[in-house]
Design a protein around this motif. Sequence first.
Motif, mmCIF file in Angstrom:
data_model
loop_
_atom_site.group_PDB
_atom_site.id
_atom_site.type_symbol
_atom_site.label_atom_id
_atom_site.label_comp_id
_atom_site.label_asym_id
_atom_site.label_seq_id
_atom_site.Cartn_x
_atom_site.Cartn_y
_atom_site.Cartn_z
ATOM 1 N N LEU A 1 7.666 -7.748 8.921
ATOM 2 C CA LEU A 1 7.212 -6.528 9.775
ATOM 3 C C LEU A 1 8.412 -5.644 9.798
ATOM 4 O O LEU A 1 8.203 -4.464 9.726
ATOM 5 C CB LEU A 1 6.803 -6.939 11.074
ATOM 6 N N ALA A 2 9.482 -6.019 9.987
ATOM 7 C CA ALA A 2 10.811 -5.117 10.022
ATOM 8 C C ALA A 2 10.995 -4.534 8.582
ATOM 9 O O ALA A 2 11.152 -3.104 8.585
ATOM 10 C CB ALA A 2 12.061 -6.104 10.297
ATOM 11 N N ASN A 3 10.917 -5.180 7.512
ATOM 12 C CA ASN A 3 10.679 -4.675 6.091
ATOM 13 C C ASN A 3 9.772 -3.586 6.062
ATOM 14 O O ASN A 3 9.787 -2.724 5.503
ATOM 15 C CB ASN A 3 10.589 -5.714 5.235
ATOM 16 N N LEU A 4 8.591 -3.963 6.687
ATOM 17 C CA LEU A 4 7.403 -2.917 6.522
ATOM 18 C C LEU A 4 7.803 -1.596 7.317
ATOM 19 O O LEU A 4 7.388 -0.567 6.863
ATOM 20 C CB LEU A 4 5.954 -3.433 6.833
ATOM 21 N N LEU B 1 4.299 -5.741 0.439
ATOM 22 C CA LEU B 1 4.681 -6.327 1.935
ATOM 23 C C LEU B 1 3.427 -6.662 2.352
ATOM 24 O O LEU B 1 3.524 -7.935 3.044
ATOM 25 C CB LEU B 1 5.408 -5.288 2.658
ATOM 26 N N LEU B 2 2.200 -6.005 2.347
ATOM 27 C CA LEU B 2 0.997 -6.571 2.748
ATOM 28 C C LEU B 2 0.667 -7.935 2.132
ATOM 29 O O LEU B 2 0.089 -8.727 2.913
ATOM 30 C CB LEU B 2 -0.136 -5.604 2.757
ATOM 31 N N VAL B 3 0.798 -8.253 0.885
ATOM 32 C CA VAL B 3 0.504 -9.347 0.042
ATOM 33 C C VAL B 3 1.405 -10.444 0.909
ATOM 34 O O VAL B 3 0.839 -11.238 1.297
ATOM 35 C CB VAL B 3 0.720 -9.290 -1.331
ATOM 36 N N VAL B 4 2.720 -10.081 1.037
ATOM 37 C CA VAL B 4 3.484 -11.251 1.549
ATOM 38 C C VAL B 4 3.053 -11.583 3.019
ATOM 39 O O VAL B 4 3.322 -12.718 3.185
ATOM 40 C CB VAL B 4 4.858 -10.789 1.352
ATOM 41 N N MET B 5 2.762 -10.683 3.755
ATOM 42 C CA MET B 5 2.449 -10.790 5.103
ATOM 43 C C MET B 5 1.207 -11.512 5.039
ATOM 44 O O MET B 5 0.851 -12.513 6.075
ATOM 45 C CB MET B 5 2.363 -9.562 5.824
ATOM 46 N N ALA B 6 0.285 -11.567 4.049
ATOM 47 C CA ALA B 6 -1.141 -12.176 4.139
ATOM 48 C C ALA B 6 -0.701 -13.361 3.783
ATOM 49 O O ALA B 6 -1.111 -14.579 4.505
ATOM 50 C CB ALA B 6 -1.975 -11.700 3.082
ATOM 51 N N ILE C 1 -0.569 7.203 8.193
ATOM 52 C CA ILE C 1 -0.486 5.612 7.891
ATOM 53 C C ILE C 1 0.853 5.226 8.444
ATOM 54 O O ILE C 1 0.862 4.303 9.233
ATOM 55 C CB ILE C 1 -0.996 5.064 6.779
ATOM 56 N N PRO C 2 1.851 5.768 7.729
ATOM 57 C CA PRO C 2 3.463 5.235 8.307
ATOM 58 C C PRO C 2 3.466 5.470 9.896
ATOM 59 O O PRO C 2 4.292 4.709 10.521
ATOM 60 C CB PRO C 2 4.380 5.981 7.420
#
Length: 313
Positions: free
Chosen positions: A63-66, A114-119, A281-282
């Motif tokens: 999340l911090a990276n996102l 990053l959304l993939v990694v978080m998933a 979105i950001p």
Amino acid sequence: MDRENQTIISEFLLLGLSSKAEQQQILFWLFLCVYLITVIGNLLIMLAIGLDTRLHSPMYFFLANLSFVDLCFSSVTVPKMLVNHIIRSKSISYVECMTQMYFFMTFGNMDGFLLVVMAYDRYMAICRPLHYTTVMRPGLCILLVAISWVITNLHALLHTLLTAELSFCADNTIPHFFCDPYPLRKLSCSNTFISDLMVFTVSGVMFITPFTCIVISYVFIFSNVMKFPSTQGIQKALSTCGSHLTVVSLFYGDVMGLYLRPSSSYSAVDTVASVIFTVVIPMLNPFIYTLRNQDMKLALQRLIHTKAILQMS
């Protein structure tokens, strides 16, 4: 057409979102406010996660990276537009334009990865809870983020080099507030069929692969969650995925209609969707993750409380 018979373009003109002075003024203040909210919101998330040891877990590391990527993504386009408005200029040099396009694509694709990694992190936490701590080690988390950076930078480099190889004639006006790859490529007087085909294919892979991985992860998550014996357990498991699913829906919903098609079909109507993708979105991501996450709320409260005490002392 031979290069020597063409006009050499040294700069482009960014037409922005409106040609009317009064609308430009409104848009300037609107973009400034949104950008400040984006910067403050994402910085607060990074500080809260970095300073609060309770949040030193894989989920909050990602999340911090996102938040960092979202901050950089917005900073690639908005400040230039604000500066151009202040100095009453629409120009951006050729080098600045290529650089802006490179980082725009890097941070935009990094969001998706990053959304993939978080998933995957949510999949491990819900479907493989006993193996979570042994699999999602700090080394693996760092490696996943590092691989994502390498892939997105290589893709952005390829896209930028292919665009830099194109020839641009007398028309140098971009109907946008930044150097968006597709309207920029429409200005070229070269034959862009092969280049467009390559860009479309690679970009399609860069979109479909992460999106497919996210869908597969949530298919396993939902099928596993439905086996829980209590509705309370189901609600608790799904609540940890709610924020991520919201961000995924916003991000990929906008990308699907905006970039997965040939550059020749790009129109001014798509500028609205592009603004949502690059600016809105950001800004929304910090609110989505904090408003639905009790741990983040408490961490932000502790951060603000600590800052207030330091100022009073």
